[in-house]
Design a protein around this motif. Structure first.
Motif, mmCIF file in Angstrom:
data_model
loop_
_atom_site.group_PDB
_atom_site.id
_atom_site.type_symbol
_atom_site.label_atom_id
_atom_site.label_comp_id
_atom_site.label_asym_id
_atom_site.label_seq_id
_atom_site.Cartn_x
_atom_site.Cartn_y
_atom_site.Cartn_z
ATOM 1 N N ASN A 79 0.713 -1.290 0.077
ATOM 2 C CA ASN A 79 -0.090 -0.137 -0.022
ATOM 3 C C ASN A 79 0.917 1.285 -0.026
ATOM 4 O OD1 ASN A 79 -2.605 -0.083 -0.382
ATOM 5 N ND2 ASN A 79 -3.165 -0.554 1.767
ATOM 6 N N LEU A 80 1.200 1.779 -1.270
ATOM 7 C CA LEU A 80 2.039 2.769 -1.244
ATOM 8 C C LEU A 80 1.286 4.322 -0.992
ATOM 9 C CD1 LEU A 80 4.484 2.227 -4.317
ATOM 10 C CD2 LEU A 80 5.033 2.212 -1.909
ATOM 11 N N PRO A 81 1.931 5.236 -0.167
ATOM 12 C CA PRO A 81 1.105 6.379 -0.073
ATOM 13 C C PRO A 81 0.878 7.022 -1.481
ATOM 14 C CG PRO A 81 3.256 6.473 0.945
ATOM 15 C CD PRO A 81 3.211 5.158 0.175
ATOM 16 N N ALA A 82 -0.192 7.634 -1.737
ATOM 17 C CA ALA A 82 -0.531 8.168 -3.084
ATOM 18 C C ALA A 82 0.043 9.489 -3.524
ATOM 19 C CB ALA A 82 -2.015 8.414 -3.056
ATOM 20 N N ILE A 83 0.835 9.341 -4.554
ATOM 21 C CA ILE A 83 1.438 10.538 -4.934
ATOM 22 C C ILE A 83 0.691 11.650 -4.838
ATOM 23 C CG2 ILE A 83 2.536 11.439 -7.386
ATOM 24 C CD1 ILE A 83 3.408 8.571 -7.599
ATOM 25 N N GLY A 84 1.170 12.949 -4.584
ATOM 26 C CA GLY A 84 0.435 14.168 -4.446
ATOM 27 C C GLY A 84 -0.445 14.380 -2.866
ATOM 28 N N THR A 85 -0.530 13.308 -2.319
ATOM 29 C CA THR A 85 -1.317 13.336 -1.079
ATOM 30 C C THR A 85 -0.363 13.703 0.095
ATOM 31 O OG1 THR A 85 -2.725 11.612 -1.845
ATOM 32 C CG2 THR A 85 -2.479 12.188 0.468
ATOM 33 N N GLN A 86 -0.657 14.556 0.812
ATOM 34 C CA GLN A 86 0.257 14.987 2.048
ATOM 35 C C GLN A 86 -0.030 14.268 3.223
ATOM 36 O OE1 GLN A 86 2.203 17.809 1.946
ATOM 37 N NE2 GLN A 86 1.199 19.010 0.161
ATOM 38 N N PHE A 87 1.176 13.852 3.701
ATOM 39 C CA PHE A 87 1.312 12.975 4.864
ATOM 40 C C PHE A 87 2.027 13.742 6.079
ATOM 41 C CE2 PHE A 87 0.251 10.134 1.436
ATOM 42 C CZ PHE A 87 -0.299 9.118 1.942
ATOM 43 N N LEU A 88 1.860 13.334 7.311
ATOM 44 C CA LEU A 88 2.422 14.004 8.425
ATOM 45 C C LEU A 88 3.286 12.876 8.780
ATOM 46 C CD1 LEU A 88 2.157 16.636 9.864
ATOM 47 C CD2 LEU A 88 1.048 15.326 11.509
ATOM 48 N N LEU A 89 4.619 13.557 9.246
ATOM 49 C CA LEU A 89 5.647 12.604 10.062
ATOM 50 C C LEU A 89 6.119 13.415 11.261
ATOM 51 C CD1 LEU A 89 7.668 11.774 6.933
ATOM 52 C CD2 LEU A 89 6.466 10.285 8.127
ATOM 53 N N ASP A 90 6.390 12.886 12.100
ATOM 54 C CA ASP A 90 7.022 13.547 13.426
ATOM 55 C C ASP A 90 8.696 13.484 12.927
ATOM 56 O OD1 ASP A 90 5.739 14.175 15.151
ATOM 57 O OD2 ASP A 90 5.620 12.316 16.489
ATOM 58 N N ALA A 91 9.558 14.596 13.255
ATOM 59 C CA ALA A 91 10.712 14.703 12.795
ATOM 60 C C ALA A 91 11.484 13.531 13.184
ATOM 61 C CB ALA A 91 11.407 15.988 13.677
ATOM 62 N N ALA A 92 11.261 12.926 14.192
ATOM 63 C CA ALA A 92 12.188 11.583 14.539
ATOM 64 C C ALA A 92 11.684 10.501 13.621
ATOM 65 C CB ALA A 92 11.645 11.058 16.208
ATOM 66 N N ALA A 93 10.471 10.444 12.827
ATOM 67 C CA ALA A 93 10.138 9.419 11.950
ATOM 68 C C ALA A 93 10.893 9.519 10.748
ATOM 69 C CB ALA A 93 8.752 9.583 11.768
ATOM 70 N N LEU A 94 11.457 10.708 10.663
ATOM 71 C CA LEU A 94 12.491 10.830 9.286
ATOM 72 C C LEU A 94 13.897 10.455 9.196
ATOM 73 C CD1 LEU A 94 11.903 14.437 7.896
ATOM 74 C CD2 LEU A 94 11.470 12.521 6.627
ATOM 75 N N ALA A 95 14.145 9.818 10.459
ATOM 76 C CA ALA A 95 15.543 9.422 10.981
ATOM 77 C C ALA A 95 15.965 8.377 9.797
ATOM 78 C CB ALA A 95 15.718 8.967 12.393
ATOM 79 N N PRO A 96 15.080 7.407 9.419
ATOM 80 C CA PRO A 96 15.538 6.383 8.486
ATOM 81 C C PRO A 96 15.659 6.846 7.238
ATOM 82 C CG PRO A 96 13.702 5.629 9.843
ATOM 83 C CD PRO A 96 13.586 7.070 9.966
ATOM 84 N N LEU A 97 15.347 8.121 6.791
ATOM 85 C CA LEU A 97 15.292 8.604 5.318
ATOM 86 C C LEU A 97 16.650 8.270 4.624
ATOM 87 C CD1 LEU A 97 14.312 10.204 2.991
ATOM 88 C CD2 LEU A 97 14.958 12.292 4.141
ATOM 89 N N ILE A 98 17.776 8.688 5.306
ATOM 90 C CA ILE A 98 19.029 8.592 4.703
ATOM 91 C C ILE A 98 19.560 7.010 4.465
ATOM 92 C CG2 ILE A 98 21.602 9.088 4.843
ATOM 93 C CD1 ILE A 98 20.795 11.948 5.633
ATOM 94 N N PRO A 99 19.426 6.371 5.644
ATOM 95 C CA PRO A 99 19.709 4.811 5.485
ATOM 96 C C PRO A 99 18.808 4.157 4.400
ATOM 97 C CG PRO A 99 19.378 5.231 7.639
ATOM 98 C CD PRO A 99 18.954 6.590 6.923
ATOM 99 N N SER A 100 17.656 4.529 4.384
ATOM 100 C CA SER A 100 16.669 3.942 3.144
ATOM 101 C C SER A 100 17.345 4.456 1.756
ATOM 102 C CB SER A 100 15.223 4.489 3.478
ATOM 103 O OG SER A 100 14.416 4.365 2.303
ATOM 104 N N LEU A 101 17.466 5.607 1.681
ATOM 105 C CA LEU A 101 18.115 5.924 0.362
ATOM 106 C C LEU A 101 19.475 5.197 0.004
ATOM 107 C CD1 LEU A 101 17.478 9.774 0.575
ATOM 108 C CD2 LEU A 101 16.297 8.212 -0.969
#
Ligand SMILES: Cc1cc2nc3c(=O)[nH]c(=O)nc-3n(C[C@H](O)[C@H](O)[C@H](O)COP(=O)(O)OP(=O)(O)OC[C@H]3O[C@@H](n4cnc5c(N)ncnc54)[C@H](O)[C@@H]3O)c2cc1C
Ligand code: SF4
Ligand code: SF4
Ligand code: FES
Lengths: 286, 390
Positions: free
Chosen positions: B4-26
Motif C-alpha cells: 500500500n504505497l502512499p498516493a502521489i500528491g497526497t500530504q502525509f504527516l511525520l514526526d521529525a524523529a520518524a524521518l531518521a531512517p530517510l538517509i539509510p533508506s536512500l
C-alpha cells in the motif's frame, strides 16, 4: 525520473570525443596557410558535410579548434581543411605531417543556402581565409552548373602572396558564365590586378537584385562594408548570407562561448541570412 | 515488498524523529546522499550519512555582499535559505574529464571516460533549485546532443525537496515563478513545521520511488489543519519577500537598452570576478583544458566551469570581443534575463539571490534591472564606434 526517460533514446554517446582522422596530404597555399586532407584513421568513415559547415579539429594533448571544411562536398573519402597559422594551435595543425592522426568532430553548424540559390546568380565575396568555407559552395555550383545563373567571385587578400587557391582561381576565371576578380591591399610590381578593398570590385560587376544570392565570409568589418554596398545596389537582406566567427569550445551548444545575442554561432550559425541577425550585426562588444 | 504505497500528491504527516531512517533508506537503494551542512562559516552541500548533520537550529543572514550564520530560537532543520553551493556541482560538476588519450606512434587512441556516474539523492532542494534543475535540463539535455556528463548524473537522481518557510532579503523567487510550494520535479517534498517542542514535517511523494521511500517512514495522512498550517507557513514566508523584479516585457527592454548609461555604472562597481556565475544554479558555461603527461604519451581533456566575466571567454584571434567590464556585465545580465528566453524558453534566473549575496561589490541584479527599466536617454557617443556604414 520521467523527464529523463524520454531522452534515453538518444543514447549516451559522448559528442565531445573526436573521431580519428589521418592527415593524407599537406599542401602549402601561402607562407602561413596550408591545406590538409584528412582521411578516416579507423574503419568508421568521417561524416559527410554541407558547404559552409565546420569541424572541431583536435591536436593530441594541445587542444581543439573550429575549422571550416574547404573541400569538395562530393568527395566522400576525405575532408579538406585550409588553415592559417595565427597562433599556437593553428601552428601545430599546419605543421602536421602526412600520416599524423588528428581528432575530428562534426560537421557542425548551418550551411550556405545552395538549394534556395538555384536558378539565381551567385555572388561570392571572400576576404582572406574566408574563401575556405566558400570553396565547397563553388565546387557544388560548378558541379551543378545548369542549376545556377552566373557565378561571381570577388576575393580580397593582403598581398598577392597571400592569395590562397591561386591556380584554381585562375581556372574558375576562365570558365564561361563566371566572373572571378581578386584584389589585394598591397600590390607590388608583379601584380597587375586590382589594388584596394574588396568593395572596390563591385564597380566591375553587374548585379541583378531579386535574382542574386550573395554568400559572404571575411573579417566582420569587411562584411559590414560589403553588405552596405549590396543593399545600396538593391539586393535584398534575405538574399545576403554571412558567416560569423566567435570563440568556440564545444561546437554543439553547451559551452556558451559562441553566443551572439540570442544565437549560438555553433548551432544557429555560423552562417545566417543577414535579415535574421541584422539587429545584432555590427553591435560593438556584443 | 510494500503493497500500500502512499498516493502521489497526497500530504502525509511525520514526526521529525520518524524521518531518521530517510538517509539509510536512500543509501540502501544505492544512493549517495548529499544535503546542507555547516562547513566553516557557511551552509554548504556535502555528503550526509545522517540527518544529524543538518544545520539544525541555524539560520543565515543575507544581504548584498553579506552572509552570516546565526542561531535560531528553535531547532528547525531547514530554517535557512540557499548558500554559496548549488546542486549544479553534483549534476554539472566544476571539473570533469571528457576523455583521455594515449599516443601510439604518429597516431593516438582515445580512452573514453566511462566512469560510472554516482547516483545522488539530494536532500533539501528548494523550489527555486528545482526550477534551476529544470532549466539546466533544457540546456544540457539538448535536442540533438545531450551532455553525457550531466545526463548520466541526472538520470539516477533522487530529489527530496523542502518547501521554504523562511526567506532571505535576497530572495525574489516569486517574481521568477519558482516560489514554493514545489509542485513537480521531486521524488519527495517536505514542509517543516516547528512549534516549540513540536517538530513535524508534511511529506508528499512526487514519484513511485518517492512513495516507496515515504512508505518506510510510517506516514499518517495529514489533516486539513496540518495542511493549512503548512500552507500558511509557506505563504507567510513568500509574502515577506523584500526583493522583486519586473519581468513583463523584460526581454524586449533589455534588447532595446543594449546601450544604456546603467551598464557603465554597474561596470564601474563590477570586479569581473565571476562569483555570480559560479554560485548561480543555472549558469552552464564551460571551457576545456588539455593536459599531457610529462613523457608526452598521455593526454587528457578536462571540462571546467567558465564565466562570461573573464576576458578570455570571448577571445578570438586578434583580441577578445568583450574587452570592457560593461560588455561582460551586459552579456551576463542580458543572457540570463533575455537571450535565455529565446534559447531555452524561459529566463535563466530563478530568483535565488545567490549572485546578490556573493557579489563582493554588493551588486544586486534586481536593482540593476530596475535602473535599466528607466529610459536609456539620448544615444551617447561611446555607444557605437562602428566605423562602417550603417
Ligand atoms: C566557425 C569557424 C570556422 C573557422 N574556420 C577556419 C578555417 O577554415 N581556417 C582557419 O585558418 N581558421 C578558421 N577559424 C579560426 C580559427 O579557429 C582560429 O584562427 C584559431 O582558433 C586560432 O587558434 P590559435 O591557437 O592558433 O590562436 P590563438 O590566437 O593563440 O588562440 C588561442 C585560443 O583561442 C581560441 N580562438 C582564437 N581564435 C579563435 C577563433 N577565431 N574562433 C574560435 N576560437 C578562437 C581557441 O581556443 C584558441 O586555441 C574558424 C573559426 C570559426 C569560429
Ligand atoms: S542570476 Fe542570481 S538570482 Fe538568478 S538564479 Fe542566478 S544566482 Fe540566482
Ligand atoms: S550568464 Fe555568462 S556564464 Fe552564465 S550561462 Fe550566460 S554566458 Fe554563461
Ligand atoms: S561553441 Fe560551445 S556553445 Fe557554441
Amino acid at each position: 525520473m520521467a523527464v529523463i526517460e524520454a531522452e534515453q533514446e538518444r543514447g549516451l554517446a559522448n559528442a565531445m570525443v573526436p573521431a580519428l582522422g589521418r592527415v593524407a596530404q599537406v599542401k602549402k597555399e601561402t607562407s602561413d596557410t596550408f591545406t590538409l586532407a584528412v582521411e578516416p584513421a579507423s574503419a568508421e568513415p568521417l561524416a559527410g558535410f554541407q558547404p559552409g559547415q565546420f569541424s572541431m579539429l583536435y591536436v593530441f594533448g594541445a587542444g581543439e579548434l573550429p575549422i571550416s571544411i574547404s573541400g569538395d562536398p562530393q568527395e566522400r573519402s576525405r575532408l579538406v581543411y585550409t588553415v592559417r597559422s595565427v597562433g599556437k594551435l593553428t601552428q601545430l595543425l599546419v605543421s602536421r605531417k602526412p600520416g599524423d592522426v588528428i581528432g575530428v568532430r562534426g560537421p557542425y553548424g548551418t550551411h550556405w543556402p545552395l538549394k534556395a540559390a538555384r536558378g539565381k546568380d551567385v555572388l561570392i565575396v571572400a576576404g582572406g581565409i574566408g574563401l575556405a568555407p566558400l570553396r565547397p559552395a563553388i565546387y557544388h555550383i560548378l558541379r551543378h552548373r545548369a542549376d545556377y545563373g552566373r557565378l561571381i567571385v570577388l576575393y580580397g587578400a593582403r598581398s598577392p602572396r597571400d592569395l590562397i587557391y591561386r591556380r584554381q582561381i585562375e581556372e574558375w576565371a576562365r570558365l564561361p558564365d563566371a566572373q572571378v576578380l581578386a584584389t589585394v591591399d598591397y600590390g607590388g610590381v608583379a601584380w597587375h590586378g586590382h589594388v584596394g578593398v574588396v568593395t572596390g570590385l563591385f564597380r566591375y560587376v553587374r548585379l541583378q537584385p531579386f535574382h542574386t544570392v550573395a554568400l559572404i565570409c571575411g573579417p566582420e568589418i569587411m562584411m559590414r562594408y560589403v553588405i552596405w554596398e549590396l543593399e545600396t545596389r538593391g539586393l535584398q537582406p534575405g538574399d545576403l548570407h554571412i558567416s560569423l566567427e566567435r570563440n568556440m569550445k564545444c561546437g554543439i551548444g553547451f559551452c556558451g562561448h559562441c553566443q551572439y545575442g540570442p544565437n549560438f554561432l555553433c548551432k544557429d550559425g555560423p552562417i545566417f541570412p543577414y535579415h535574421e541577425i541584422r539587429s545584432w550585426f555590427g553591435k560593438y562588444e556584443l | 515488498m510494500v503493497t500500500n504505497l502512499p498516493a502521489i500528491g497526497t500530504q502525509f504527516l511525520l514526526d521529525a524523529a520518524a524521518l531518521a531512517p530517510l538517509i539509510p533508506s536512500l543509501e540502501r537503494r544505492g544512493y549517495q546522499v548529499a544535503g546542507p551542512t555547516i562547513r566553516g562559516a557557511a551552509i554548504v552541500y556535502d555528503t550526509l550519512h545522517s540527518l544529524d548533520e543538518l544545520p539544525a537550529g541555524w539560520t543565515t543572514e543575507h544581504e548584498a555582499g553579506t552572509y552570516r550564520l546565526k542561531k535560531r530560537a528553535d531547532d528547525a532543520w531547514f530554517g535557512f535559505t540557499v548558500g554559496p553551493d548549488s546542486w549544479k556541482r553534483y549534476l554539472h560538476p566544476p571539473e570533469a574529464r571528457l576523455f583521455a588519450a594515449r599516443r601510439d606512434g604518429q597516431s593516438f587512441q582515445i580512452v573514453e571516460e566511462n566512469a560510472e556516474a554516482p547516483r545522488w539523492a539530494l536532500v533539501g532542494v528548494r523550489s527555486c533549485e528545482l526550477a534551476a534543475i529544470a532549466i539546466q535540463d533544457r540546456v544540457l539535455l539538448g535536442e540533438h546532443y545531450g551532455d553525457v556528463i550531466y545526463e548520466a548524473r541526472r538520470r539516477g537522481l533522487f530529489l527530496v525537496a523542502v518547501n521554504c518557510t523562511v526567506n532571505s532579503p535576497t530572495c525574489f523567487c516569486v517574481s521568477m515563478h519558482s516560489a514554493p510550494p514545489a509542485e513537480a520535479g521531486f521524488d519527495l517534498a517536505l514542509t517543516e513545521l516547528v512549534e516549540g517542542p513540536r517538530h513535524r514535517f508534511l511529506a508528499e511523494a512526487g514519484s513511485r520511488q518517492g512513495a516507496e521511500v515515504l512508505a518506510e517512514l510510517g506516514p499518517a495522512e495529514a489533516t486539513a489543519t496540518d495542511r493549512r498550517e503548512a500552507e500558511e507557513a509557506i505563504k507567510k514566508a513568500m509574502g515577506g519577500l523584500q526583493r522583486s523584479m519586473r519581468t513583463a516585457g523584460l526581454r524586449e527592454m533589455l534588447y532595446e537598452h543594449f546601450e544604456h548609461p546603467r551598464w557603465e555604472d554597474a561596470a564601474a562597481r563590477c570586479l569581473c570576478c565571476g562569483n555570480c556565475t559560479m554560485v548561480c544554479p543555472t549558469c552552464f558555461c564551460t571551457t576545456v583544458e588539455d593536459r599531457s603527461a610529462v613523457d608526452g604519451n598521455g593526454a587528457e581533456r578536462l571540462r571546467k566551469w567558465d564565466s562570461c566575466f573573464s576576458e578570455n571567454f570571448s577571445y578570438i584571434h586578434g583580441g577578445s570581443v568583450r574587452m570592457s567590464a560593461k560588455s561582460r556585465y551586459r552579456q551576463w545580465l542580458t543572457h540570463k534575463l533575455a537571450a535565455w528566453v529565446d534559447q531555452f524558453g524561459s529566463a535563466g534566473c530563478v530568483g535565488c539571490g545567490r549572485c546578490i549575496t556573493w557579489c563582493p561589490a554588493g551588486i544586486d541584479l534586481t536593482k540593476e534591472v530596475a535602473a535599466l527599466w528607466e529610459p536609456a536617454g539620448p544615444p551617447r557617443n561611446g555607444g557605437h564606434p562602428a566605423p562602417g556604414p550603417r
